[in-house]
Write a protein that holds these residues in place. Structure first.
Motif, mmCIF file in Angstrom:
data_model
loop_
_atom_site.group_PDB
_atom_site.id
_atom_site.type_symbol
_atom_site.label_atom_id
_atom_site.label_comp_id
_atom_site.label_asym_id
_atom_site.label_seq_id
_atom_site.Cartn_x
_atom_site.Cartn_y
_atom_site.Cartn_z
ATOM 1 N N LYS A 118 0.786 -0.941 -0.049
ATOM 2 C CA LYS A 118 -0.327 -0.290 0.031
ATOM 3 C C LYS A 118 0.596 1.707 0.102
ATOM 4 O O LYS A 118 1.048 2.533 0.708
ATOM 5 C CB LYS A 118 -0.813 0.054 0.930
ATOM 6 N N PHE A 119 1.670 1.380 -1.196
ATOM 7 C CA PHE A 119 3.160 2.558 -0.585
ATOM 8 C C PHE A 119 1.793 3.759 -1.630
ATOM 9 O O PHE A 119 1.520 3.045 -2.410
ATOM 10 C CB PHE A 119 4.141 1.790 -2.136
ATOM 11 N N ARG A 120 2.761 4.659 -0.514
ATOM 12 C CA ARG A 120 1.727 5.895 -1.412
ATOM 13 C C ARG A 120 3.055 6.833 -1.357
ATOM 14 O O ARG A 120 4.433 6.797 0.040
ATOM 15 C CB ARG A 120 0.983 6.535 -0.788
ATOM 16 N N ASP A 121 3.954 7.370 -2.572
ATOM 17 C CA ASP A 121 4.690 8.918 -2.580
ATOM 18 C C ASP A 121 4.099 9.948 -2.294
ATOM 19 O O ASP A 121 2.564 10.182 -1.901
ATOM 20 C CB ASP A 121 5.702 8.289 -3.056
ATOM 21 N N ASP A 122 4.415 10.687 -3.641
ATOM 22 C CA ASP A 122 3.094 12.316 -3.532
ATOM 23 C C ASP A 122 1.937 10.929 -4.530
ATOM 24 O O ASP A 122 0.919 12.097 -4.917
ATOM 25 C CB ASP A 122 3.416 13.241 -4.862
ATOM 26 N N GLN B 115 9.016 0.921 -4.549
ATOM 27 C CA GLN B 115 8.037 1.050 -4.199
ATOM 28 C C GLN B 115 6.933 -0.439 -3.560
ATOM 29 O O GLN B 115 5.781 -0.421 -3.152
ATOM 30 C CB GLN B 115 6.035 1.252 -5.883
#
Lengths: 329, 320
Positions: free
Chosen positions: A86-90, A185
């Motif tokens: 459940k990866f999130r950067d911007d 990610q």
């Protein structure tokens, strides 16, 4: 009348007309010489510019480049869990994947409007079985256009499936690498693709089949530090950047500028990491020659390719895997 | 009481400093009734420590994993092994002291051990290049594993590196190939191999000596594909966002046990291994012994097979 007098400022019509009318990809700028090259000329030359720059090409073009009669059987690549962390950067990771997939579809449409012969690409990998100068071969192509060719679970599974297909078909395993490194990610799961792909290479070795790496621009990070550097033979396309740490990271570490040509194919050959630097237009002949030496002649070398059978007896089907999911005590 | 406190340990530091002061006073025999006060303070400090350490965020774990007083490989060698005979060099270019290894006795059994050493003071840190190996370090690992294979000795590896060194010389001598070969050698071993991540498990530089039958992790160690800072500067374009990156990448022992990247987690003393290195190392020794005993009955073929099955299974089960 010359082009100067002929010149007029663009009117409303030209301004409004979209890029479709005047495709901006009709001409391609050579990164080496700066000259503009007509795209159809590039088609002819496998995207090698007159100055010798080797532009990045799609898996489809790679298959056409390698396989006899431009015929191949695509390998259906195994699906993998999407976004396990459940990866999130911007942006959330799934939306990055989605964007990469639609880019891919657009390219497919452009390169082969009727999608024939079919290719089956999963994430940044596409694999197919066919013949190279008569020898059976599985070609796996890593696509830099898909999230920088980064190595994640999909790419790792694709690599294993392709290697196991090569073993099942007694075929050579040819891998064209292009990657910025690991897929961040997917965190440590992406790191695990280094040992996983290495194990697949071990299966090919145990079967006594050739494993040939074609290093294309760029190959770095976790990819160069695993399957890209474990070939029986290492071929590199001219001018490709091949590194563990990219030049920017090194320059930051040592605080000095790296010399020209550092970490390029020719440099790696000089340093003993690459066996052959081969022009793309010679690549098929080069691989064909290697296979002729490394694979004993068999009667079936002349027979045309048959239908694709289930290649992965060892690997449970995705449904079977789904059933076993959930917590283990 | 450690001499270095991490930024989030400030309340603990204050309490412990006060305790130390009071103890000094009470030893001088002045002031009759501070023992009650002291006990209260000690309880408070213990509670504070427990509260802080029972829910460390991934970024705090990263800081603990890098704690300057955290036990290093050389501490493990000293406590867990008898008659360690270091074997230096890769037989090709030089001796890279970022990776050390050799022959030793573990619980009465001869083994080959190897691991990253970060160094303890300025001089030794430079000598060990802060635990960041050049190709020679990985080629040393390969020759040690060759030796283990030939003489049927189990291999124990200890991982503690920020990553392989990103330098000019290393690139010229084939850093990528050296890492790839070392990973491959782990996977082709016909003897049992157990790896323990003791501090930082940084990327390719870590996996090169951690592709083992059993992979264990100290509770507050981290294992990741890139440092949180590196990930932040690439994905978030801001290395100050390392905290977020540490969170997102799932680098803690707890997360990696769930993802089946590691097989077992070794509990650390309250407050981290640096507060009681001896106990931490002794726990690690027990976990290694257990892992080795589980592998004891396997034939060379089965050991290879187990490694293959283990790594192939990662990501195929138990994910969303």
């Amino acid at each position: 009348m010359n082009w100067l007098t002929n010149f007029r400022t663009p009117g409303l019509k030209t301004f409004l007309s979209s890029k479709k009318d005047t495709p901006d990809n009709l001409w391609v700028k050579c990164p080496k010489s700066g000259e503009l090259v007509y795209r159809s000329d590039l088609e002819e030359s496998w995207y090698v510019t007159p100055a010798g720059a080797h532009l990045r090409i799609s898996p489809r073009r790679r298959f056409r480049l390698f396989f006899d009669n431009e015929r191949w059987e695509p390998l259906q690549l195994p699906p993998v869990p999407q976004d396990p962390l459940k990866f999130r950067d911007d942006k959330p990771y799934p939306s990055r994947l989605k964007a990469a997939k639609s880019k891919l579809a657009a390219r497919e449409k452009e390169e082969s409007p009727d999608a024939s012969p079919p290719i089956s690409q999963e994430d940044c990998m596409a694999a197919a079985f066919g013949r190279i100068k008569g020898k059976p071969a599985v070609v796996l192509v890593q696509d830099f256009a898909f999230m920088g060719g980064s190595l994640g679970m999909a790419a790792g599974e694709a690599f294993i499936a392709a290697a196991q297909l090569a073993v099942a078909r007694k075929a050579a395993f040819i891998v064209c690498t292009a990657s910025g490194g690991a897929r961040m990610q997917e965190g440590t799961l992406s790191l695990m693709q280094m040992p996983r792909t290495t194990l697949a290479i071990d299966e090919v070795r145990e079967a006594g089949l050739p494993y040939i790496v074609v290093l294309t621009d760029p190959t770095s990070g976790g990819v160069s530090a695993s399957y890209a550097m474990l070939g029986d033979v290492h071929i590199a396309e001219p001018g490709a950047m091949i590194a563990f740490s990219g030049p920017r990271v090194i320059e930051q570490t040592i605080r000095e500028k790296l010399p020209d040509g550092f970490q390029r194919s020719e440099f790696l050959r000089q340093k003993g990491q690459v066996d052959i630097v081969s022009d793309r237009r010679e690549l098929k002949a080069t691989v064909g020659c290697l296979l002729a030496h490394l694979m004993p002649k068999r009667a079936m070398d002349e027979t045309p390719i048959g239908p694709l059978k289930a290649p992965m007896a060892d690997v449970p089907a995705p449904e079977a895997r789904d059933k076993s999911k959930g917590k283990k005590a | 009481m450690p001499t270095t406190y991490l930024d989030f340990e400030k309340p603990i530091a204050e309490l412990e400093t006060k305790i130390a002061e009071l103890e000094a006073v009470s030893q001088q025999g002045e002031g009759p009734s501070i023992s009650d006060e002291l006990k209260k303070l000690k309880d408070k400090a213990a509670k504070q420590l427990k509260d802080t350490y029972s829910s460390l965020t991934p970024w705090r774990k990263t800081q603990v994993a890098r704690h300057p007083e955290r036990p290093h490989f050389s501490d493990y060698i000293e406590q867990l092994f008898d008659d360690f005979q270091e074997l230096a060099g890769d037989r090709v270019f030089g001796n890279d002291e970022a990776v050390i290894g050799g022959l030793a006795t573990f619980r009465g059994q001869s083994v080959v051990i190897m691991g990253h050493e970060k160094g303890r003071n300025t001089e030794s840190r430079l000598r060990h290049n802060f635990g960041m190996a050049h190709p020679e370090g990985y080629r040393k690992a390969v020759r040690l594993m060759d030796l283990a294979d030939k003489f049927k000795l189990p291999v124990l590896s200890f991982v503690d590196t920020a990553g392989a060194f990103p330098g000019k010389a290393g690139e010229e001598r084939g850093q990528a190939e050296a890492i790839a070969r070392s990973t491959e050698r782990c996977l082709t071993l016909t003897v049992p191999m157990v790896s323990l991540i003791i501090g930082e498990g940084g990327s390719g530089g870590a996996i090169a000596i951690a592709a083992a039958n059993r992979v264990l992790m100290m509770e507050h160690s981290i294992y990741s594909v890139i440092s949180p800072e590196g990930c932040a500067s690439i994905l978030y374009r801001d290395s100050a966002k390392a905290r977020d990156a540490a969170e997102a990448m799932k680098i803690t022992s707890e997360d990696l046990l769930k993802l089946k990247v590691v097989d077992d987690v070794v509990k650390e003393p309250m407050g981290g291994a640096h507060r009681d290195p001896q106990r931490a190392i002794s726990q690690a020794g027990k976990a290694i012994e257990k892992a080795l005993s589980e592998l004891a009955g396997l034939s060379p073929v089965e050991l290879k097979r187990q490694r293959r099955d283990r790594f192939y299974a990662i990501g195929r089960e138990g994910l969303n």
